[in-house]
Design an enzyme around this catalytic site. Sequence first.
Site, PDB file in Angstrom:
ATOM      1  N   CYS A   2       2.839   5.516  -7.147  1.00 60.47           N
ATOM      2  CA  CYS A   2       4.274   5.522  -7.434  1.00 60.47           C
ATOM      3  C   CYS A   2       5.092   5.151  -6.204  1.00 60.47           C
ATOM      4  O   CYS A   2       4.717   5.453  -5.075  1.00 60.47           O
ATOM      5  CB  CYS A   2       4.703   6.901  -7.886  1.00 60.47           C
ATOM      6  SG  CYS A   2       3.815   7.474  -9.319  1.00 60.47           S
ATOM      7  N   ARG A  27       1.185  -1.548  -4.331  1.00 58.62           N
ATOM      8  CA  ARG A  27       0.556  -0.230  -4.323  1.00 58.62           C
ATOM      9  C   ARG A  27      -0.032   0.147  -5.669  1.00 58.62           C
ATOM     10  O   ARG A  27      -0.785   1.102  -5.764  1.00 58.62           O
ATOM     11  CB  ARG A  27       1.594   0.821  -3.941  1.00 58.62           C
ATOM     12  CG  ARG A  27       1.997   0.692  -2.510  1.00 58.62           C
ATOM     13  CD  ARG A  27       3.159   1.557  -2.199  1.00 58.62           C
ATOM     14  NE  ARG A  27       3.152   1.861  -0.799  1.00 58.62           N
ATOM     15  CZ  ARG A  27       2.817   3.031  -0.292  1.00 58.62           C
ATOM     16  NH1 ARG A  27       2.501   4.013  -1.080  1.00 58.62           N
ATOM     17  NH2 ARG A  27       2.809   3.222   0.999  1.00 58.62           N
ATOM     18  N   TRP A  74       2.899   5.156 -11.504  1.00 65.66           N
ATOM     19  CA  TRP A  74       1.465   5.043 -11.784  1.00 65.66           C
ATOM     20  C   TRP A  74       1.130   6.280 -12.614  1.00 65.66           C
ATOM     21  O   TRP A  74       1.213   7.406 -12.120  1.00 65.66           O
ATOM     22  CB  TRP A  74       0.695   5.022 -10.465  1.00 65.66           C
ATOM     23  CG  TRP A  74      -0.776   4.770 -10.607  1.00 65.66           C
ATOM     24  CD1 TRP A  74      -1.405   3.567 -10.749  1.00 65.66           C
ATOM     25  CD2 TRP A  74      -1.816   5.762 -10.599  1.00 65.66           C
ATOM     26  NE1 TRP A  74      -2.759   3.739 -10.836  1.00 65.66           N
ATOM     27  CE2 TRP A  74      -3.045   5.075 -10.744  1.00 65.66           C
ATOM     28  CE3 TRP A  74      -1.837   7.140 -10.489  1.00 65.66           C
ATOM     29  CZ2 TRP A  74      -4.265   5.733 -10.780  1.00 65.66           C
ATOM     30  CZ3 TRP A  74      -3.063   7.802 -10.527  1.00 65.66           C
ATOM     31  CH2 TRP A  74      -4.259   7.090 -10.675  1.00 65.66           C
ATOM     32  N   ASN A 100       7.670  11.094  -6.899  1.00 59.42           N
ATOM     33  CA  ASN A 100       6.267  10.803  -6.587  1.00 59.42           C
ATOM     34  C   ASN A 100       5.555  12.131  -6.376  1.00 59.42           C
ATOM     35  O   ASN A 100       6.136  13.037  -5.780  1.00 59.42           O
ATOM     36  CB  ASN A 100       6.129   9.995  -5.288  1.00 59.42           C
ATOM     37  CG  ASN A 100       6.612   8.578  -5.440  1.00 59.42           C
ATOM     38  OD1 ASN A 100       6.985   8.154  -6.530  1.00 59.42           O
ATOM     39  ND2 ASN A 100       6.610   7.845  -4.330  1.00 59.42           N
ATOM     40  N   GLY A 101       4.306  12.211  -6.767  1.00 58.70           N
ATOM     41  CA  GLY A 101       3.553  13.453  -6.567  1.00 58.70           C
ATOM     42  C   GLY A 101       3.225  14.091  -7.904  1.00 58.70           C
ATOM     43  O   GLY A 101       3.387  13.481  -8.963  1.00 58.70           O
ATOM     44  N   GLU A 483     -20.300  -0.370  -0.268  1.00 59.02           N
ATOM     45  CA  GLU A 483     -18.994  -1.035  -0.208  1.00 59.02           C
ATOM     46  C   GLU A 483     -18.989  -2.307  -1.074  1.00 59.02           C
ATOM     47  O   GLU A 483     -18.019  -2.585  -1.774  1.00 59.02           O
ATOM     48  CB  GLU A 483     -18.654  -1.343   1.260  1.00 59.02           C
ATOM     49  CG  GLU A 483     -17.403  -2.148   1.502  1.00 59.02           C
ATOM     50  CD  GLU A 483     -16.131  -1.518   0.957  1.00 59.02           C
ATOM     51  OE1 GLU A 483     -16.149  -0.368   0.511  1.00 59.02           O
ATOM     52  OE2 GLU A 483     -15.103  -2.219   0.956  1.00 59.02           O
ATOM     53  N   LYS A 487     -16.435  -2.952  -4.170  1.00 59.87           N
ATOM     54  CA  LYS A 487     -15.551  -4.129  -4.256  1.00 59.87           C
ATOM     55  C   LYS A 487     -15.694  -4.790  -5.622  1.00 59.87           C
ATOM     56  O   LYS A 487     -14.709  -5.139  -6.258  1.00 59.87           O
ATOM     57  CB  LYS A 487     -15.885  -5.171  -3.172  1.00 59.87           C
ATOM     58  CG  LYS A 487     -15.465  -4.890  -1.770  1.00 59.87           C
ATOM     59  CD  LYS A 487     -13.990  -4.980  -1.499  1.00 59.87           C
ATOM     60  CE  LYS A 487     -13.294  -3.687  -1.784  1.00 59.87           C
ATOM     61  NZ  LYS A 487     -13.300  -2.653  -0.809  1.00 59.87           N
ATOM     62  N   GLU A 490     -14.213  -2.651  -8.516  1.00 54.86           N
ATOM     63  CA  GLU A 490     -12.751  -2.568  -8.482  1.00 54.86           C
ATOM     64  C   GLU A 490     -12.069  -3.781  -9.099  1.00 54.86           C
ATOM     65  O   GLU A 490     -11.107  -3.639  -9.832  1.00 54.86           O
ATOM     66  CB  GLU A 490     -12.272  -2.503  -7.020  1.00 54.86           C
ATOM     67  CG  GLU A 490     -12.336  -1.174  -6.384  1.00 54.86           C
ATOM     68  CD  GLU A 490     -11.675  -1.221  -5.020  1.00 54.86           C
ATOM     69  OE1 GLU A 490     -10.662  -0.559  -4.845  1.00 54.86           O
ATOM     70  OE2 GLU A 490     -12.171  -1.935  -4.126  1.00 54.86           O
ATOM     71  N   HIS A 506     -37.129   5.450  -6.899  1.00 56.05           N
ATOM     72  CA  HIS A 506     -36.996   6.844  -7.346  1.00 56.05           C
ATOM     73  C   HIS A 506     -36.098   6.963  -8.575  1.00 56.05           C
ATOM     74  O   HIS A 506     -35.560   8.022  -8.840  1.00 56.05           O
ATOM     75  CB  HIS A 506     -36.475   7.708  -6.197  1.00 56.05           C
ATOM     76  CG  HIS A 506     -37.394   7.689  -5.014  1.00 56.05           C
ATOM     77  ND1 HIS A 506     -38.607   8.342  -5.008  1.00 56.05           N
ATOM     78  CD2 HIS A 506     -37.305   7.055  -3.824  1.00 56.05           C
ATOM     79  CE1 HIS A 506     -39.216   8.128  -3.855  1.00 56.05           C
ATOM     80  NE2 HIS A 506     -38.447   7.340  -3.116  1.00 56.05           N
ATOM     81  N   LYS A 605      -2.920   1.090  -4.557  1.00 58.02           N
ATOM     82  CA  LYS A 605      -3.289   0.793  -3.173  1.00 58.02           C
ATOM     83  C   LYS A 605      -3.361   2.070  -2.345  1.00 58.02           C
ATOM     84  O   LYS A 605      -4.237   2.234  -1.518  1.00 58.02           O
ATOM     85  CB  LYS A 605      -2.255  -0.176  -2.577  1.00 58.02           C
ATOM     86  CG  LYS A 605      -2.519  -0.556  -1.132  1.00 58.02           C
ATOM     87  CD  LYS A 605      -3.779  -1.390  -1.019  1.00 58.02           C
ATOM     88  CE  LYS A 605      -4.160  -1.671   0.431  1.00 58.02           C
ATOM     89  NZ  LYS A 605      -5.578  -2.063   0.529  1.00 58.02           N
TER      90      LYS A 605
HETATM   91  O1  M6R Z   1      -5.691   4.231   2.456  1.00 56.56           O
HETATM   92  P1  M6R Z   1      -7.068   4.821   2.462  1.00 56.56           P
HETATM   93  O2  M6R Z   1      -7.991   4.089   3.337  1.00 56.56           O
HETATM   94  O3  M6R Z   1      -7.063   6.295   2.749  1.00 56.56           O
HETATM   95  O4  M6R Z   1      -7.571   4.656   0.973  1.00 56.56           O
HETATM   96  C1  M6R Z   1      -8.786   5.173   0.552  1.00 56.56           C
HETATM   97  C2  M6R Z   1      -9.216   4.572  -0.771  1.00 56.56           C
HETATM   98  O5  M6R Z   1      -8.279   4.878  -1.757  1.00 56.56           O
HETATM   99  C3  M6R Z   1      -9.363   3.049  -0.669  1.00 56.56           C
HETATM  100  O6  M6R Z   1     -10.252   2.678   0.326  1.00 56.56           O
HETATM  101  C4  M6R Z   1      -9.839   2.480  -2.016  1.00 56.56           C
HETATM  102  O7  M6R Z   1     -11.141   2.876  -2.273  1.00 56.56           O
HETATM  103  C5  M6R Z   1      -9.709   0.957  -1.987  1.00 56.56           C
HETATM  104  N1  M6R Z   1      -9.126   0.483  -3.199  1.00 56.56           N
HETATM  105  C6  M6R Z   1     -10.989   0.263  -1.764  1.00 56.56           C
HETATM  106  O8  M6R Z   1     -10.908  -1.120  -1.893  1.00 56.56           O
END
Ligand code: M6R
Length: 610
Positions: A2, A27, A74, A100-101, A483, A487, A490, A506, A605
Amino acid sequence: MCGIIAFTGSLDVIPILLEGLRRLEYRGYDSAGVATVDETGIHLRKRSGRITELARALDDEPLTGVCGISHTRWATHGPATEWNAHPHLDEAADFAVVHNGVIENHLQLRQQLEDDGVVFRSDTDTEVLTHLVAKLWSGNLVEAVTRATELVRGTYGVAVICRHEPGTIVGARLGSPLVIGIGPAGHSIASDPGALANHAEKIVYLADRQICQITPEGWTVWTRDAVTVDCRMHDLRQVVDTIDDDLNGFPHHMLKEIYEQPEALTNAMRGRLDEADATAHFGGLNLDPRQLRGVERIIMTACGTSYHAGLVGEYLFEELARIPVEVEYASELRYRNPPVDRNTITLAITQSGETADTLAALRESKRMGHTTLAICNVVGSSIAREADGGVYLHAGTEVGVASTKAFTSQVCVLAMLAVYFGRTRHLSALQGARLIDELQALPDAVREALRCHDVVKQVAQRHAHARNILYLGRQYLYPVALEGALKLKEISYIHAEGYPAAEMKHGPIALVDEETPSVFLVPRGQVFDKVMSNMQEIKARRGPVIAIASPADREVARVADDVIPIPDVPEWLQPIVAAIPLQLLAYEISLLRGCDVDKPRNLAKSVTVE
Ligand code: M6R
């Protein structure tokens, strides 16, 4: 997640609010709305979907005025509909609130308000706040907001307007960032300094439990006990030094940010490598040599991609600094009660510096009396300000929701920190000098790794239809496998899993068939032969293999179906170089599947709720 932007002054407010909302767009959000206020009352426009929908609604039915609040939502409580979008009004439409929150006791409060006859019009937790402000107002908006926020449990960053005080906006913060913008034509409140870039020159950060009021003429900040706070002003340009929403010819922010990595790494290392002393230096760690030598254990805490960077950090610190490291998901650490001895420091890793779980974990460690450090990209963010010391990435604004340059910069900072700690312990000057040389060569190696893009495009064509993809690596490259899988998930919505390559047998190997590709991270190193054996195990079960390997590696080429070449670098720096093809692969597959690369569904974001 948000976003809030509110303005009062002498300018037409709608263009300012829309511009601010667009700056917050990256975001992640699913609805948007604005409310203006003047002597005739409060005027509202809201739409589900993108800001362009809201802009269209404002073209159809324009709003004018010089004071207003706006929001990108959001969804948390209730679906992403127009009626759940902010701002929310009280029954008489005298007050409008953006928030927000998360208000944790919203159900109890809602029940009490409903018992008093209030009719709710949304599913949101925010609406209770609106009705509370209306109920508690007795001629002073600041007082009403103060009293309302005292009743709620949870987190909030709010901006509130009232038809009885047009021209005034009241803000309050607890656990959700809020800043005041000060400019020549008026004052603003925003959840992120970046939203203020077109009209503010100075900013003031609100701290938790502070309330502020802005008018066209001025601004004031109070504590909850109505004591005026003497706040420090910051130059907006210094804080948001890299407001950069230009794509520079790239089709997406993610691709632009992938290609920015050689420069981001150079920036992360600038002024920090000391050839004379064969070590690294950091300005803001705030640890004296005795404290530094006294560190016996490090708890790294983070979420998502930053957590994966922490996992690489664990290998780096153990090898180079010989300090035991534990890496904990911040969302878990915040509610654990691990026995932690005195000489343990907590290191939070975060791109945004606003991730709610990471902030909470950092605060819990601080409360227990531990020294807290942060590796962070966003200057002046909550975590950067609350940690006892830290290191900025200087990677520039990362707009793409899928983190790329922040990851490699985080790993680079962790590598430098490991050298720094190692040099206070057992690393000799000669060893230190070699490591510094290797770090200096890194940006060029990443530049070379980016040349694999054409090969990645071909591989993506072959596998864009896959329903599952496995990512496998060992040691330093196991976190990179995690990672790579994150990616892909996502931004392409393909199911992907990362595993230590040897762990396959395993259980996960049961997933392998002709339709399930495995991406192997297999550059030359200590476990090369072991990973090759794991690769053979997959091939023996007819699983297609994509190998990330040295271009000259014939042994890999004989087994793998596809080889994506990366340059040879020392093992401790392989995570940075090997991440590049995985980022590109996720990007290309996402494109081929027609996904929204920079704004993937359901994601934000900066995750500012728990
Ligand atoms: O801003 P931050 O690094 O604390 O964010 C952590 C995660 O929310 C962030 O890395 C998220 O997993 C990304 N979308 C990864 O691409």
